[in-house]
Design an enzyme around this catalytic site. Sequence first.
Site, PDB file in Angstrom:
ATOM      1  N   ARG A  18      -6.942  -0.924  -1.614  1.00  0.00           N
ATOM      2  CA  ARG A  18      -6.038   0.248  -2.249  1.00  0.00           C
ATOM      3  C   ARG A  18      -5.470   1.228  -0.918  1.00  0.00           C
ATOM      4  O   ARG A  18      -4.323   1.795  -1.210  1.00  0.00           O
ATOM      5  CB  ARG A  18      -6.700   0.795  -3.154  1.00  0.00           C
ATOM      6  N   ASN A  36      -8.337   0.182  -9.170  1.00  0.00           N
ATOM      7  CA  ASN A  36      -9.198  -1.083  -9.327  1.00  0.00           C
ATOM      8  C   ASN A  36      -9.211  -1.198 -10.754  1.00  0.00           C
ATOM      9  O   ASN A  36      -9.417  -0.360 -11.667  1.00  0.00           O
ATOM     10  CB  ASN A  36     -10.582  -0.902  -8.837  1.00  0.00           C
TER      11      ASN A  36
END
Length: 89
Positions: A18, A36
């Site tokens: 990320r 996530n």
Amino acid sequence: MKRVLLTISGKVQGVCFRRYSQLKANELGLTGYAKNLEDGRVLILLQGGGLAVDRFIAWSEQGSPQSVVDNVLVEEDEADEIYLDFSVY
């Protein structure tokens, strides 16, 4: 403006995927977010110029240095929210 949702599977959690996504999105001038999912995948919403989105998608097939990407599912997104930056959740 192009807007897509990416669902990325493989070893993509716990490998800074990320954070690297945020860096790449900022480099390409894209907005949206990365988060996530509970099943181990990463969901990314991207919006911006078509060429920049396509470049991000190509990058996401490799991902962060420690990630192992098995699949990138790309879906067009028709929502009308506007994001001013790229966030990590």
